[in-house]
Scaffold this active site. Structure first.
Site, mmCIF file in Angstrom:
data_model
loop_
_atom_site.group_PDB
_atom_site.id
_atom_site.type_symbol
_atom_site.label_atom_id
_atom_site.label_comp_id
_atom_site.label_asym_id
_atom_site.label_seq_id
_atom_site.Cartn_x
_atom_site.Cartn_y
_atom_site.Cartn_z
ATOM 1 N N CYS A 407 0.910 -1.292 0.058
ATOM 2 C CA CYS A 407 0.022 0.042 0.032
ATOM 3 C C CYS A 407 0.819 1.129 -0.118
ATOM 4 O O CYS A 407 1.358 1.322 -1.044
ATOM 5 C CB CYS A 407 -1.012 0.060 1.227
ATOM 6 S SG CYS A 407 -2.358 0.938 0.850
ATOM 7 N N HIS A 533 -3.681 -4.991 0.320
ATOM 8 C CA HIS A 533 -3.063 -5.536 1.707
ATOM 9 C C HIS A 533 -3.251 -7.060 1.570
ATOM 10 O O HIS A 533 -4.265 -7.576 2.157
ATOM 11 C CB HIS A 533 -4.286 -5.026 2.843
ATOM 12 C CG HIS A 533 -3.634 -3.566 3.109
ATOM 13 N ND1 HIS A 533 -2.512 -3.202 3.943
ATOM 14 C CD2 HIS A 533 -4.372 -2.486 2.640
ATOM 15 C CE1 HIS A 533 -2.562 -1.807 3.937
ATOM 16 N NE2 HIS A 533 -3.790 -1.155 3.040
ATOM 17 N N GLU A 535 -1.669 -9.108 3.517
ATOM 18 C CA GLU A 535 -1.448 -9.722 4.819
ATOM 19 C C GLU A 535 -2.916 -10.239 5.398
ATOM 20 O O GLU A 535 -2.895 -11.112 6.274
ATOM 21 C CB GLU A 535 -0.946 -8.847 5.769
ATOM 22 C CG GLU A 535 -1.388 -7.389 6.358
ATOM 23 C CD GLU A 535 -1.443 -6.274 5.148
ATOM 24 O OE1 GLU A 535 -1.018 -6.389 4.075
ATOM 25 O OE2 GLU A 535 -1.507 -5.293 5.458
HETATM 26 N N1 GLN Z 1 -2.014 6.849 2.667
HETATM 27 C C1 GLN Z 1 -2.064 6.078 1.571
HETATM 28 C C2 GLN Z 1 -3.442 6.154 0.724
HETATM 29 O O1 GLN Z 1 -4.352 6.572 1.100
HETATM 30 C C3 GLN Z 1 -1.677 4.556 1.665
HETATM 31 C C4 GLN Z 1 -2.915 4.107 2.479
HETATM 32 C C5 GLN Z 1 -2.558 2.635 3.215
HETATM 33 O O2 GLN Z 1 -1.056 2.149 3.145
HETATM 34 N N2 GLN Z 1 -3.183 1.841 3.516
HETATM 35 O O3 GLN Z 1 -3.319 6.011 -0.429
#
Ligand code: GLN
Length: 570
Positions: A407, A533, A535
């Site tokens: 992410c 994600h 995970e």
């Molecule tokens: N802050 C980034 C976004 O909003 C990444 C979000 C995250 O890592 N879950 O896109």
């Protein structure tokens, strides 16, 4: 409906099979409460109970009721609450649901996590619609009824047992409506269909060299004052309980002695907790007490197999996880667990080195990173520590250290590549610099008009199409996947060609090709980053393919390093 009436109707078989009453009759309920202190591991204990019941062939559902006022943990700081666990349906939930998914196959949804905030929101909305027909709306019965209806939503003809964990500690003011609701619940569905398990702490006082049962007695006493008599008391302890300790707790807590279960600290792994509970026959106690005659023999073969492999690795690798919440043990919980799972099939144990991203500019941190067998950048929000993360990517890329970005981790990898390979020195995400000359990461279109922070990101399971022959496709063994998302920003499509020409592969995109979901570098042993994600979908007995592949690359890196040192010296 009153229990007697229910019985009468049942005996005459007048209840339609699909009615709420029928469903409630079919499904048994276990309530798990906690006492003495917080962070006792109620989530782990509940998940372990779930695993034991599933291993006896029962169909279960799991649920957590959280007494805090926030509507969900999505807006809470990881320092306060640890990781936010995202489900397929996009709900942002408590991290205990991660334990539920790792230990059991109970399908989870929005109905699996309720907070005081959500309960009140529903009651107030109903009140505004005139749903209470002029009544005074009160905690009892309106809030408690709403809580009970959230519990019964999981009852179904094909569900044998619903396990409901009550967050917080007995004695907290905000827990009271939940405890009152679960007390009433047994009156509604019949005492024989409900089981109360209370998890407490039995501390060991070093000075006295003794285990102390008084806190447990008090906390059970508090529960009984509210009208709940626990059927089973599970005692968290760092020393074994003697027969005398158990008898004493049994006497003061009004439970039979065999219903006092010791849950010793799991020194080696949290995945041993279910075995500790089996040792004390917790599964038998539950199935007998709830008359679950359909339960089969306990079969934990798969779980024991996994533990066996976890205990006997061939090699250990060190993975540096670089984040701004490194100090908080639960902020990246699912990532830490997924790394452990990833090691299993590679006969590798994973040592996790938590690195504070703000310290990456220090020489000693850089040395640690260079020595690591793999570097992982987790997700995150806000500017603090981002420059350190970008620097960590550079170290991984330039030193051929396996790199996995998740992410925000992928977004940092894109920024690093733009700055150091494409020569866009000021490249950034508009999250951190609105006026950057090179906005290689920018806000998604659908996010531009959003003002509310809670529940408004791109959330939940989204499809991704993988490029043939890519590292991702090889790891997954398929081309169409679905993974869980939680973000507002994305790769800026405008720069696509420049990145491709400079050697970056976009190996996963949304099916329409517009959103970049995975990036890879071919001229590197293992450099892969994802916008989602992974995970959240890793289980000990079914490790996530990308974590498996990443840990494998780290193990190869380690072996190579040892070989180089032997031959060429360090
Ligand atoms: N802050 C980034 C976004 O909003 C990444 C979000 C995250 O890592 N879950 O896109």
């Amino acid at each position: 409906m009153l229990k007697k009436e229910t019985e009468k109707l049942f005996s005459k078989d007048k209840i339609p099979r699909n009615s709420k009453c029928w469903r409630e009759k079919m499904t048994k309920h276990i309530f798990v409460t906690g006492g003495v202190v917080s962070s006792l591991g109620k989530g782990l204990t509940s998940a372990s109970i779930g695993l034991l019941l599933e291993s006896r062939g029962l169909s279960i559902r799991m649920q957590k009721l959280d007494p805090y006022i926030n509507v969900d943990p999505g807006t809470m700081s990881p320092y306060q609450h640890g990781e936010v666990y995202v489900l397929d349906d996009g709900s942002e939930t408590d991290l205990d649901l991660g334990h539920y998914e790792r230990f059991t196959s109970s399908p989870l949804s929005r109905d699996s996590n309720w907070t005081t905030g959500q309960i009140y929101q529903r009651v107030i909305e109903k009140e505004r619609r005139g749903g209470y027909l002029g009544q005074t709306v009160q905690v009892i019965p309106h809030i408690t009824n709403e809580i009970k209806s959230c519990i019964s939503r999981l009852s179904a003809p094909n569900v044998d047992v619903v396990i409901t964990e009550i967050g917080g500690t007995v004695g907290d003011i905000e827990s009271l409506p939940f405890l009152e609701a679960i007390r009433q619940f047994s009156l509604d569905v019949g005492k024989e269909n409900c089981l109360y398990i209370h998890l407490t702490l039995v501390p060991f006082l070093k000075a006295a060299r003794e285990l102390k049962t008084k806190p447990t007695q008090h906390s059970v006493g508090q529960l009984r004052q509210i009208g709940i008599q626990p059927d089973i008391v599970v005692c968290r302890t760092e020393q074994r309980l003697s027969k005398d300790d158990c008898d004493k707790i049994a006497l003061f807590c009004n439970v039979p002695s065999n219903c006092v279960i010791e849950e010793l600290d799991a020194d080696f792994s949290i995945y041993e907790v279910p075995l500790a509970l089996v040792e004390h026959k917790l599964d038998d106690l539950i199935t007998k007490r709830l008359n679950l005659t359909q339960a089969g023999q306990l079969d934990l073969t798969c779980w024991q197999d996994f533990l066996q492999r976890l205990r006997h690795p061939d090699i250990e690798v060190t993975i540096a996880v670089v984040g701004k919440y490194a100090k908080h043990k639960d902020a990246y919980k699912s990532i830490y667990e997924a790394l452990v799972h990833g090691g299993i099939e590679n006969h590798t144990s994973v040592r996790i080195l938590r690195i504070e991203s703000e310290t990456v500019d220090r020489e000693e941190t850089q040395l640690l990173l260079k020595k690591a067998d793999g570097i992982l950048l987790p997700g995150g929000f806000g500017e603090r520590g981002v420059e350190g993360k970008i620097e960590a990517v550079q170290i991984a890329r330039e030193n051929n250290i396996p790199f996995f970005g998740i992410c925000l981790g992928m977004q940092c990898a894109v920024i690093e590549y733009a700055r150091n390979v494409l020569g866009m020195k000021e490249a950034n995400s508009t999250e951190f610099d609105r006026n950057t000359e090179f906005p290689v990461i920018c806000l998604m279109d659908e996010q531009r008009s959003i003002v509310d922070m809670g529940g408004t990101m791109r959330l939940g399971a989204q499809p991704t199409t993988l490029a043939k022959e890519s590292r991702a496709a090889k790891a997954y063994g398929m081309l169409d996947i679905e993974e869980r998302h939680r973000h507002r920003y994305e790769f800026n499509y405008q720069y696509r060609d420049e990145f491709i020409n400079a050697g970056m592969t976009f190996s996963g995109t949304s099916p329409d090709g517009k959103l970049v979901e995975i990036i890879e570098l071919d001229n590197h042993p293992w450099f892969l980053a994802v916008q989602y994600h992974p995970e959240f979908k890793s289980q000990p007995t079914r490790p996530h393919p990308l974590f498996r592949s990443f840990v494998k690359a780290a193990a190869q890196h380690r072996v190579q390093n040892v070989f180089d040192k032997k031959n060429f010296g360090d």
